[in-house]
Design a protein around this motif. Structure first.
Motif, short mmCIF file in Angstrom:
data_model
loop_
_atom_site.label_atom_id
_atom_site.label_comp_id
_atom_site.label_asym_id
_atom_site.label_seq_id
_atom_site.Cartn_x
_atom_site.Cartn_y
_atom_site.Cartn_z
N GLY A 79 0.50 -1.26 0.39
CA GLY A 79 -0.11 -0.30 0.13
C GLY A 79 1.12 1.33 0.17
O GLY A 79 0.42 2.41 -0.19
N GLU A 80 2.32 1.38 0.28
CA GLU A 80 3.32 2.48 0.00
C GLU A 80 3.38 3.03 -1.43
O GLU A 80 4.15 2.33 -2.59
N ARG A 81 3.52 3.76 -1.58
CA ARG A 81 3.79 4.85 -3.30
C ARG A 81 4.64 5.82 -2.38
O ARG A 81 5.12 6.30 -1.75
N THR A 82 5.90 5.56 -3.36
CA THR A 82 7.55 6.03 -3.18
C THR A 82 7.63 7.52 -4.42
O THR A 82 7.14 6.71 -5.67
N LEU A 83 7.41 8.19 -5.22
CA LEU A 83 7.73 9.55 -6.04
C LEU A 83 9.21 9.61 -5.69
O LEU A 83 10.15 9.41 -4.43
N ALA A 84 9.42 9.75 -7.42
CA ALA A 84 11.29 9.65 -6.88
C ALA A 84 11.62 10.44 -8.47
O ALA A 84 10.38 10.33 -9.17
N ALA A 85 12.54 11.12 -8.41
CA ALA A 85 13.08 12.23 -9.59
C ALA A 85 13.62 10.91 -10.25
O ALA A 85 14.97 10.86 -9.86
N CYS A 86 13.83 11.03 -11.78
CA CYS A 86 14.71 10.16 -13.06
C CYS A 86 15.51 11.27 -14.20
O CYS A 86 14.34 11.85 -14.75
N VAL A 87 16.98 11.30 -14.05
CA VAL A 87 17.26 11.72 -14.94
C VAL A 87 17.73 10.84 -16.05
O VAL A 87 18.76 10.72 -16.13
N VAL A 88 17.21 11.50 -17.12
CA VAL A 88 18.64 10.58 -18.07
C VAL A 88 18.29 11.78 -19.88
O VAL A 88 17.98 12.58 -19.83
N LEU A 89 19.06 11.45 -20.40
CA LEU A 89 19.52 12.29 -22.18
C LEU A 89 18.42 11.97 -22.38
O LEU A 89 17.33 11.35 -22.31
N SER A 90 17.88 13.52 -22.82
CA SER A 90 16.65 14.01 -23.92
C SER A 90 16.69 13.42 -24.58
O SER A 90 15.26 12.99 -25.05
N ARG A 91 16.96 12.14 -25.70
CA ARG A 91 17.10 11.36 -27.15
C ARG A 91 16.57 10.07 -26.08
O ARG A 91 16.48 9.45 -27.33
#
Length: 187
Positions: A79-91
């Motif tokens: 029942g747990e939700r984790t928000l995260a950011a992901c950084v990748v090359l735009s291509r």
């Protein structure tokens, strides 16, 4: 000063840029990473030209190889939700169902809805950046981005961008540098 990448009228240390506001600006102004703060640059841009393809067409073809996108993902386990950011090359695109799901130990992971990403980050959709994210968020960064001498990212708003040494991203709070977080875009 001239920006190290792209074709912009000028660049300024982000901490000194009056037009740079919001949570990302607060984070940059309080920067204490290994990269000197004066190397975190801000460039003013037209918000109508913020989408990657249009942006590259207007601000320099070299940005195709040096731009990065930051996207918010939601991972669920029980029942747990984790928000995260992901950084990748735009291509590339984020490997949500593979690399992200495994790294976050989730049963299911997906891109967060736009309204959730905006509400949780306090940033504009299309301008979300890994600088100034809520405390405790994981920030997953593709190693390819950290190896760039300079990369272009959102500034938290659709107007304006940040240009930073790629290695600065490894020094963000909660940063985890990963291999193959970004996979080739198809279609």
């Amino acid at each position: 000063m001239r920006a190290p990448i792209g074709d912009f009228a000028s660049a300024a240390p982000a901490a000194e840029a009056d037009a740079f506001t919001g949570p990302a600006a607060e984070a940059v102004r309080g920067w204490s990473g290994d990269v000197p703060a004066d190397q975190l640059l801000y460039v003013d841009t037209d918000p109508e030209k913020a989408d990657t393809a249009v942006f590259i067409e207007n601000y320099g073809a070299d940005l195709h190889e040096t731009s990065a996108n930051c996207v918010v993902v939601a991972a669920k386990r029980g029942g747990e939700r984790t928000l995260a950011a992901c950084v990748v090359l735009s291509r590339t695109r984020v490997d949500v169902n593979g690399a992200v799901r495994r790294q976050l130990g989730a049963r299911k992971a997906s891109f967060a809805p736009a309204d959730t990403a905006v509400a949780e980050t306090g940033m504009e959709y299309g301008g979300i950046t890994p600088f100034g994210l809520p405390e405790g968020w994981p920030v997953l960064v593709d190693r390819a981005v950290t190896e760039l001498p300079w990369t272009l990212l959102g500034s938290g708003r659709r107007r304006g961008k940040l240009i930073v040494p790629g290695r600065a991203l490894a020094g963000l709070p909660g940063a985890v540098v990963m291999e193959q977080l970004g996979v080739p875009a198809t279609g």
